[in-house]
Design a protein around this motif. Structure first.
Motif, PDB file in Angstrom:
ATOM      1  N   LEU A   1      51.277  16.806  -2.717  1.00 41.78           N
ATOM      2  CA  LEU A   1      51.058  15.658  -3.013  1.00 41.78           C
ATOM      3  C   LEU A   1      49.714  15.779  -3.608  1.00 41.78           C
ATOM      4  N   ALA A   2      48.916  16.417  -3.341  1.00 41.00           N
ATOM      5  CA  ALA A   2      47.453  16.686  -4.048  1.00 41.00           C
ATOM      6  C   ALA A   2      47.781  17.332  -5.376  1.00 41.00           C
TER       7      ALA A   2
ATOM      8  N   ALA B   1      43.502  25.465  -2.607  1.00 42.92           N
ATOM      9  CA  ALA B   1      42.970  23.937  -2.352  1.00 42.92           C
ATOM     10  C   ALA B   1      41.651  23.911  -2.471  1.00 42.92           C
ATOM     11  N   LEU B   2      40.530  24.851  -2.255  1.00 42.50           N
ATOM     12  CA  LEU B   2      39.508  24.627  -2.665  1.00 42.50           C
ATOM     13  C   LEU B   2      39.114  24.625  -4.076  1.00 42.50           C
ATOM     14  N   LEU B   3      40.028  25.484  -4.882  1.00 44.98           N
ATOM     15  CA  LEU B   3      40.022  25.577  -6.237  1.00 44.98           C
ATOM     16  C   LEU B   3      40.314  24.237  -6.987  1.00 44.98           C
ATOM     17  N   LEU B   4      41.364  23.515  -6.372  1.00 39.79           N
ATOM     18  CA  LEU B   4      41.801  22.177  -6.677  1.00 39.79           C
ATOM     19  C   LEU B   4      40.660  21.131  -6.305  1.00 39.79           C
TER      20      LEU B   4
ATOM     21  N   LEU C   1      43.354  16.138  -0.361  1.00 37.60           N
ATOM     22  CA  LEU C   1      42.919  17.335  -0.027  1.00 37.60           C
ATOM     23  C   LEU C   1      41.954  17.459   1.243  1.00 37.60           C
ATOM     24  N   VAL C   2      41.266  16.425   1.304  1.00 36.95           N
ATOM     25  CA  VAL C   2      40.117  16.442   2.624  1.00 36.95           C
ATOM     26  C   VAL C   2      40.857  16.912   3.806  1.00 36.95           C
ATOM     27  N   PRO C   3      41.924  16.337   4.407  1.00 45.99           N
ATOM     28  CA  PRO C   3      42.615  16.713   5.738  1.00 45.99           C
ATOM     29  C   PRO C   3      42.867  18.074   5.539  1.00 45.99           C
ATOM     30  N   LEU C   4      43.150  18.981   4.599  1.00 41.00           N
ATOM     31  CA  LEU C   4      43.739  20.060   4.427  1.00 41.00           C
ATOM     32  C   LEU C   4      42.412  21.064   4.489  1.00 41.00           C
ATOM     33  N   LEU C   5      41.293  20.532   3.744  1.00 39.30           N
ATOM     34  CA  LEU C   5      40.388  21.844   3.930  1.00 39.30           C
ATOM     35  C   LEU C   5      39.440  21.491   5.418  1.00 39.30           C
ATOM     36  N   ASP C   6      39.600  20.404   5.693  1.00 38.12           N
ATOM     37  CA  ASP C   6      38.896  20.014   7.184  1.00 38.12           C
ATOM     38  C   ASP C   6      39.608  21.066   8.014  1.00 38.12           C
TER      39      ASP C   6
ATOM     40  N   THR D   1      42.831  11.759 -10.222  1.00 31.37           N
ATOM     41  CA  THR D   1      41.798  12.764  -9.571  1.00 31.37           C
ATOM     42  C   THR D   1      41.314  12.474  -8.147  1.00 31.37           C
ATOM     43  N   ALA D   2      40.843  11.241  -7.992  1.00 33.90           N
ATOM     44  CA  ALA D   2      40.206  10.799  -6.649  1.00 33.90           C
ATOM     45  C   ALA D   2      41.247  10.745  -5.632  1.00 33.90           C
TER      46      ALA D   2
END
Length: 160
Positions: free
Chosen positions: A41-42, A73-76, A58-63, A51-52
């Protein structure tokens, strides 16, 4: 949700991000814990210029897992931050990416654009020029995949 996520992933893999978006949104709404679906989805949101929303996805993924998708995911997230005008936050995310994955052409390319956005042209030029060295240090199949990034970095280094 599983089938919607799979259909969305197939459409996204075929380069049809706009068509994949409603399927992936339904899949994430039905199963918010499905990390792969959230990642798709991101990516679809970013490809559609939202973009927003991509960054928010991505926030829940990176958390949960900072090195999700082998650091992609960090790169995106960094690319989204830069496109939203948050170049310093993008550099912070790219530093975390480099700690985990080492110097990679795509990350260096993003770093150079963030430096350029902050007005650090000399740094950006040097970073654009370092993309080629990072690319040549990789295995052959990865070098071939990064040729476009290498070419774009070369063009940008001439323009600065």
């Amino acid at each position: 949700p599983h089938n919607q996520g799979k259909l969305g992933a197939l459409l996204l893999a075929r380069g049809r991000a706009k068509a994949a978006l409603p399927h992936l949104e339904r899949a994430v709404a039905g199963d918010p814990s499905a990390r792969d679906t959230r990642w798709n989805l991101a990516q679809a949101l970013a490809a559609c210029g939202q973009t927003a929303r991509a960054r928010a996805a991505l926030v829940p993924l990176l958390d949960a897992e900072e090195d999700f998708a082998y650091g992609d995911a960090l790169l995106l997230a960094a690319r989204c931050e830069r496109r939203m005008g948050q170049a310093q936050q993008a550099l912070d995310l790219l530093a975390a990416h480099e700690r985990q994955c080492g110097p990679q052409p795509g990350a260096l390319y993003e770093r150079a654009h963030a430096q350029r956005a902050l007005g650090r042209k000399a740094e950006a030029r040097a970073t654009f020029r370092s993309v080629r060295a990072a690319s040549s240090a990789q295995v052959k199949w990865k070098r071939n995949a990064d040729r476009r990034i290498e070419w774009l970095a070369r063009v940008w280094s001439w323009m600065l």
